[in-house]
Write a protein that holds these residues in place. Structure first.
Motif, PDB file in Angstrom:
ATOM      1  N   ARG A 178       0.862  -1.187   0.000  1.00 28.35           N
ATOM      2  CA  ARG A 178       0.000   0.000   0.000  1.00 28.35           C
ATOM      3  C   ARG A 178       0.894   1.232   0.000  1.00 28.35           C
ATOM      4  NH1 ARG A 178      -3.550   1.666   5.162  1.00 28.35           N
ATOM      5  NH2 ARG A 178      -1.470   2.390   5.771  1.00 28.35           N
ATOM      6  N   LYS A 179       0.662   2.112  -0.953  1.00 32.47           N
ATOM      7  CA  LYS A 179       1.515   3.296  -1.042  1.00 32.47           C
ATOM      8  C   LYS A 179       1.288   4.221   0.147  1.00 32.47           C
ATOM      9  CE  LYS A 179      -1.742   5.721  -4.093  1.00 32.47           C
ATOM     10  NZ  LYS A 179      -1.913   6.334  -5.436  1.00 32.47           N
ATOM     11  N   GLY A 180       2.296   5.020   0.414  1.00 29.68           N
ATOM     12  CA  GLY A 180       2.212   5.954   1.524  1.00 29.68           C
ATOM     13  C   GLY A 180       1.932   7.366   1.052  1.00 29.68           C
ATOM     14  N   TYR A 181       1.769   8.256   2.014  1.00 24.71           N
ATOM     15  CA  TYR A 181       1.525   9.671   1.713  1.00 24.71           C
ATOM     16  C   TYR A 181       2.352  10.524   2.670  1.00 24.71           C
ATOM     17  CZ  TYR A 181      -2.342   8.788  -1.501  1.00 24.71           C
ATOM     18  OH  TYR A 181      -3.098   8.394  -2.578  1.00 24.71           O
ATOM     19  N   ARG A 182       2.848  11.622   2.137  1.00 25.77           N
ATOM     20  CA  ARG A 182       3.594  12.582   2.940  1.00 25.77           C
ATOM     21  C   ARG A 182       2.945  13.954   2.809  1.00 25.77           C
ATOM     22  NH1 ARG A 182       9.984  11.139   1.625  1.00 25.77           N
ATOM     23  NH2 ARG A 182       9.801   8.873   1.950  1.00 25.77           N
ATOM     24  N   ARG A 183       3.077  14.709   3.877  1.00 26.94           N
ATOM     25  CA  ARG A 183       2.547  16.075   3.876  1.00 26.94           C
ATOM     26  C   ARG A 183       3.679  17.037   4.207  1.00 26.94           C
ATOM     27  NH1 ARG A 183      -2.253  18.699   7.718  1.00 26.94           N
ATOM     28  NH2 ARG A 183      -2.572  20.565   6.428  1.00 26.94           N
ATOM     29  N   ASN A 184       4.060  17.805   3.209  1.00 23.09           N
ATOM     30  CA  ASN A 184       5.157  18.767   3.371  1.00 23.09           C
ATOM     31  C   ASN A 184       6.425  18.085   3.894  1.00 23.09           C
ATOM     32  OD1 ASN A 184       3.444  20.907   2.569  1.00 23.09           O
ATOM     33  ND2 ASN A 184       2.688  21.127   4.664  1.00 23.09           N
ATOM     34  N   GLY A 185       6.718  16.915   3.342  1.00 24.10           N
ATOM     35  CA  GLY A 185       7.929  16.197   3.705  1.00 24.10           C
ATOM     36  C   GLY A 185       7.826  15.348   4.953  1.00 24.10           C
ATOM     37  N   ARG A 186       6.700  15.385   5.637  1.00 25.81           N
ATOM     38  CA  ARG A 186       6.519  14.600   6.859  1.00 25.81           C
ATOM     39  C   ARG A 186       5.545  13.461   6.582  1.00 25.81           C
ATOM     40  NH1 ARG A 186       3.044  14.582  11.038  1.00 25.81           N
ATOM     41  NH2 ARG A 186       1.856  16.267  10.070  1.00 25.81           N
ATOM     42  N   ALA A 187       5.787  12.310   7.206  1.00 31.26           N
ATOM     43  CA  ALA A 187       4.950  11.141   6.953  1.00 31.26           C
ATOM     44  C   ALA A 187       3.530  11.388   7.448  1.00 31.26           C
ATOM     45  CB  ALA A 187       5.540   9.918   7.634  1.00 31.26           C
ATOM     46  N   LEU A 188       2.574  11.250   6.536  1.00 31.25           N
ATOM     47  CA  LEU A 188       1.166  11.317   6.910  1.00 31.25           C
ATOM     48  C   LEU A 188       0.594   9.914   7.046  1.00 31.25           C
ATOM     49  CD1 LEU A 188      -1.405  12.949   7.416  1.00 31.25           C
ATOM     50  CD2 LEU A 188      -1.781  12.973   4.934  1.00 31.25           C
ATOM     51  N   ARG A 189       0.966   9.034   6.120  1.00 34.03           N
ATOM     52  CA  ARG A 189       0.609   7.621   6.218  1.00 34.03           C
ATOM     53  C   ARG A 189       1.786   6.798   5.711  1.00 34.03           C
ATOM     54  NH1 ARG A 189      -4.158   4.773   2.777  1.00 34.03           N
ATOM     55  NH2 ARG A 189      -2.474   4.647   1.233  1.00 34.03           N
ATOM     56  N   ALA A 190       2.245   5.880   6.546  1.00 30.16           N
ATOM     57  CA  ALA A 190       3.397   5.063   6.171  1.00 30.16           C
ATOM     58  C   ALA A 190       3.018   4.081   5.074  1.00 30.16           C
ATOM     59  CB  ALA A 190       3.927   4.316   7.390  1.00 30.16           C
ATOM     60  N   ALA A 191       3.954   3.853   4.165  1.00 29.28           N
ATOM     61  CA  ALA A 191       3.738   2.867   3.109  1.00 29.28           C
ATOM     62  C   ALA A 191       3.963   1.467   3.674  1.00 29.28           C
ATOM     63  CB  ALA A 191       4.693   3.128   1.953  1.00 29.28           C
TER      64      ALA A 191
END
Length: 204
Positions: A178-191
């Motif tokens: 499952r791909k992850g998401y980052r918000r402004n360089g900070r982890a929002l959801r880990a892959a």
């Protein structure tokens, strides 16, 4: 022959005006401040002394004011920090829900293509997913697909370790579940990933 005056009666009689003079003399002696007669202390001073209170100097009052001002500033900073953290937590909860819905759209789109769904239907779902992705990107949120990257616990969640396939090194991500998401360089959801390990079951 004249009778003598009764001595008892004579002693019992007072000279006219003697009582008034004695009262005047008594009041004058009380107000003259004669030695041995001290004025009574004021009620407020007596209660303060009894309570053991010490008069506070100007320097002491200034120190108290500075301490109170410092405590107030610290309280304001803590309140502002708590408010920002609460706001960020609420925002991230909403964003993670949107990301979860986007995952569902992308999975549905992939299944529809495999099942040979009509192109107009596929294009409609694809347009909705694209608009959601654009909205998230406008908030500084970007997806990550870390295939081939080194495992980083800050951005990745390891679901499984497998022996390193040929051409890969231990600690390298060999599959993205499952791909992850980052918000402004900070982890929002880990892959969620699968990580290569050394052959024989040794850790990376």
């Amino acid at each position: 022959m004249m009778k003598d005056k009764d001595p008892v009666k004579a002693r019992g009689q007072e000279a006219p005006g003697s009582s008034g003079r004695e009262e005047v003399l008594s009041s004058e002696s009380e107000s003259s401040g004669e030695p041995g007669i001290a004025p009574e202390p004021a009620a407020g001073a007596e209660s303060a002394l009894a309570a053991g209170e010490v008069p506070v100097s100007a320097e002491g009052l200034r120190d108290r004011w500075l301490r109170a001002e410092a405590e107030l500033q610290n309280f304001r900073r803590r309140a502002q920090r708590d408010l920002e953290e609460a706001r960020r937590f609420t925002e991230e909860r909403v964003l993670l829900e949107m990301i979860s819905m986007l995952d569902d759209l992308e999975r549905g789109l992939e299944s529809a293509r495999e099942a040979g769904a009509p192109d107009p239907w596929v294009q409609g779902v694809q347009l909705v997913a694209q608009r959601m992705g654009d909205y998230l990107a406008g908030l500084g949120i970007t997806p990550t697909h870390p295939l081939g990257e080194r495992f980083d616990p800050e951005f990745h969640e390891a679901l499984l370790e497998v022996d390193a396939p040929p051409g890969t090194e231990p600690g390298e991500i060999v599959q993205v579940v499952r791909k992850g998401y980052r918000r402004n360089g900070r982890a929002l959801r880990a892959a969620r990933v699968v990580v290569a390990r050394r052959p024989g079951g040794e850790g990376h």
